[in-house]
Design an enzyme around this catalytic site. Structure first.
Site, PDB file in Angstrom:
ATOM      1  N   TYR A 146       9.836 -49.751  33.575  1.00 21.87           N
ATOM      2  CA  TYR A 146      10.751 -48.919  34.354  1.00 21.87           C
ATOM      3  C   TYR A 146      11.550 -49.748  35.339  1.00 21.87           C
ATOM      4  CZ  TYR A 146       8.056 -48.901  38.769  1.00 21.87           C
ATOM      5  OH  TYR A 146       7.457 -49.261  39.945  1.00 21.87           O
ATOM      6  N   ARG A 180      16.022 -57.596  34.634  1.00 26.49           N
ATOM      7  CA  ARG A 180      14.555 -57.524  34.862  1.00 26.49           C
ATOM      8  C   ARG A 180      13.908 -56.587  33.847  1.00 26.49           C
ATOM      9  NH1 ARG A 180      12.352 -55.918  40.735  1.00 26.49           N
ATOM     10  NH2 ARG A 180      13.200 -53.884  40.096  1.00 26.49           N
ATOM     11  N   ARG A 221      -3.302 -41.560  17.767  1.00 27.89           N
ATOM     12  CA  ARG A 221      -3.580 -42.404  18.935  1.00 27.89           C
ATOM     13  C   ARG A 221      -4.190 -43.715  18.450  1.00 27.89           C
ATOM     14  NH1 ARG A 221      -7.878 -43.618  22.195  1.00 27.89           N
ATOM     15  NH2 ARG A 221      -7.323 -44.250  24.323  1.00 27.89           N
ATOM     16  N   HIS A 267      -4.405 -47.925  19.844  1.00 29.27           N
ATOM     17  CA  HIS A 267      -3.984 -48.898  20.854  1.00 29.27           C
ATOM     18  C   HIS A 267      -2.932 -49.870  20.304  1.00 29.27           C
ATOM     19  CE1 HIS A 267      -7.633 -47.420  22.710  1.00 29.27           C
ATOM     20  NE2 HIS A 267      -7.400 -48.122  23.801  1.00 29.27           N
ATOM     21  N   GLU A 278       1.998 -58.907  47.859  1.00 27.95           N
ATOM     22  CA  GLU A 278       3.140 -58.033  48.181  1.00 27.95           C
ATOM     23  C   GLU A 278       2.605 -56.716  48.707  1.00 27.95           C
ATOM     24  OE1 GLU A 278       5.409 -57.088  44.629  1.00 27.95           O
ATOM     25  OE2 GLU A 278       3.586 -56.878  43.441  1.00 27.95           O
ATOM     26  N   LEU A 298       5.825 -58.664  41.837  1.00 30.15           N
ATOM     27  CA  LEU A 298       7.070 -58.271  41.184  1.00 30.15           C
ATOM     28  C   LEU A 298       8.215 -59.138  41.701  1.00 30.15           C
ATOM     29  CD1 LEU A 298       8.084 -55.931  39.265  1.00 30.15           C
ATOM     30  CD2 LEU A 298       9.112 -55.005  41.336  1.00 30.15           C
TER      31      LEU A 298
HETATM   32  N1  PDD Z   1       9.220 -50.414  43.701  1.00 28.42           N
HETATM   33  N2  PDD Z   1       6.759 -54.790  44.519  1.00 28.42           N
HETATM   34  C1  PDD Z   1       6.356 -53.648  43.922  1.00 28.42           C
HETATM   35  C2  PDD Z   1       4.973 -53.544  43.460  1.00 28.42           C
HETATM   36  C3  PDD Z   1       7.286 -52.592  43.756  1.00 28.42           C
HETATM   37  O1  PDD Z   1       6.900 -51.470  43.135  1.00 28.42           O
HETATM   38  C4  PDD Z   1       8.612 -52.741  44.233  1.00 28.42           C
HETATM   39  C5  PDD Z   1       9.656 -51.662  44.091  1.00 28.42           C
HETATM   40  C6  PDD Z   1       8.970 -53.951  44.860  1.00 28.42           C
HETATM   41  C7  PDD Z   1      10.374 -54.208  45.364  1.00 28.42           C
HETATM   42  O2  PDD Z   1      11.232 -54.444  44.284  1.00 28.42           O
HETATM   43  P1  PDD Z   1      12.806 -54.135  44.360  1.00 28.42           P
HETATM   44  O3  PDD Z   1      13.297 -54.861  45.546  1.00 28.42           O
HETATM   45  O4  PDD Z   1      13.314 -54.688  43.084  1.00 28.42           O
HETATM   46  O5  PDD Z   1      12.972 -52.640  44.490  1.00 28.42           O
HETATM   47  C8  PDD Z   1       8.024 -54.957  44.983  1.00 28.42           C
HETATM   48  C9  PDD Z   1      10.162 -49.376  43.354  1.00 28.42           C
HETATM   49  C10 PDD Z   1      11.220 -49.133  44.371  1.00 28.42           C
HETATM   50  C11 PDD Z   1       9.389 -48.141  42.952  1.00 28.42           C
HETATM   51  O6  PDD Z   1       8.405 -48.305  42.235  1.00 28.42           O
HETATM   52  O7  PDD Z   1       9.780 -47.027  43.333  1.00 28.42           O
END
Ligand code: PDD
Length: 286
Positions: free
Chosen positions: A32, A51, A100, A102, A180, A204
């Protein structure tokens, strides 16, 4: 009425349907993106689409659209929804098999593509003035956190841990190093230096992370991209969470203790201003 996109069709979100046999539903087998849209212009859309392509490649799932086609679909979703500022959600799963299993289905099973949009709600003036509270937790996620997949149980548990403690975010540590946040990147300021961990399989590669580092580089904020120790986070002068929807948001308490002075600091204020200025420039120039 919110307009969604499912497998080639634009339709009201309330009428959108996918099969319960979808592998996104059964296995969390999907990718996503969340793309912020300002004044009807998607921000950093090339980077989000790139990405997505990397996540799909790592998942061994054929990308159902070219970058150009993705941008056209995103543009159409923006145009068909009522808000000037939007948060576009895009998801691709490995599709719905008849049984189903895997292991991957055969080539006859097509990926499921779903997009929707919501109003983009960025932090308000009061939140920016006060900052937000965060808690910390051990990073219990798997070893491919660089992939933006819909297998999000650990992230959901970790974000709920923050909410249960009256906080906005959970800051994650793995083996005494910062990774993070549950749904954000985390930046640390110490003695006038901006610190952030380098991209790796453990976090991420944030689009906002890249913008912040580009701004630090181009506007001359002293910064270091290197492993950050938990102890450095706990003795930070400032902490920020960054993401596509939170932009640059100061964290002013961690586990109930003040971060630095306990108020948003000057480096964060500066970066927030640069970020807003950059956003406006992009919106003006396209
Ligand atoms: N999430 N790390 C994680 C685990 C995240 O889910 C996100 C963003 C970020 C920041 O990434 P970016 O700057 O590309 O938005 C870092 C989005 C916003 C979400 O899941 O809603």
């Amino acid at each position: 009425m919110v307009t969604a996109f499912v497998n080639g069709q634009y339709l009201p979100l309330a009428e959108a349907r996918v099969s319960p046999m979808d592998r996104g539903f059964l296995f969390g087998d999907g990718a996503y993106e969340v793309i912020p849209v300002y004044s009807r212009r998607p921000f950093r859309v090339d980077e989000h689409v790139a990405r997505l392509a990397s996540t799909l490649a790592a998942m061994r799932l054929n990308n159902p659209h070219t970058a150009q086609a993705w941008k056209a679909i995103i543009g159409e979703i923006v145009a068909r929804n009522p808000w000037e500022d939007q948060s576009v959600y895009l998801q691709v799963t490995r599709g719905a098999d008849s049984k189903r299993n895997h292991a991957f289905p055969g080539p006859e099973v097509q990926p499921t593509v779903f997009l929707m949009s919501e109003p983009l709600v960025t932090p308000g003036a009061e939140q920016l003035a006060r900052g937000v509270a965060a808690v910390s937790a051990a990073d219990i996620r798997w070893l491919r956190c660089d992939l933006k997949t819909v297998s999000m149980l650990a992230n959901c548990l970790l974000r709920q841990h923050a909410i249960d403690n009256g906080c906005a975010e959970t800051v994650l540590f793995r083996d005494s190093f910062l990774t993070e946040g549950a749904a954000s990147s985390i930046f640390v300021c110490k003695d006038g230096v901006l610190l952030v961990p380098p991209k790796s399989h453990l976090m991420l590669p944030g689009i906002t992370y890249d913008v912040v580092l580009e701004l630090a580089r181009s506007r001359g904020m002293w910064h270091e991209v290197r492993e950050v120790l938990e102890a450095e986070v706990r003795s930070a002068d400032e902490l920020w969470m960054t993401s596509s929807t939170k932009e640059v948001l100061p964290i002013t308490t961690l586990d109930g203790r003040p971060v630095g002075s306990g108020e948003p600091g000057p480096m964060g204020r500066q970066m927030y201003a640069w970020y807003q200025d950059f956003k406006l420039t992009v919106m003006r120039n396209g």
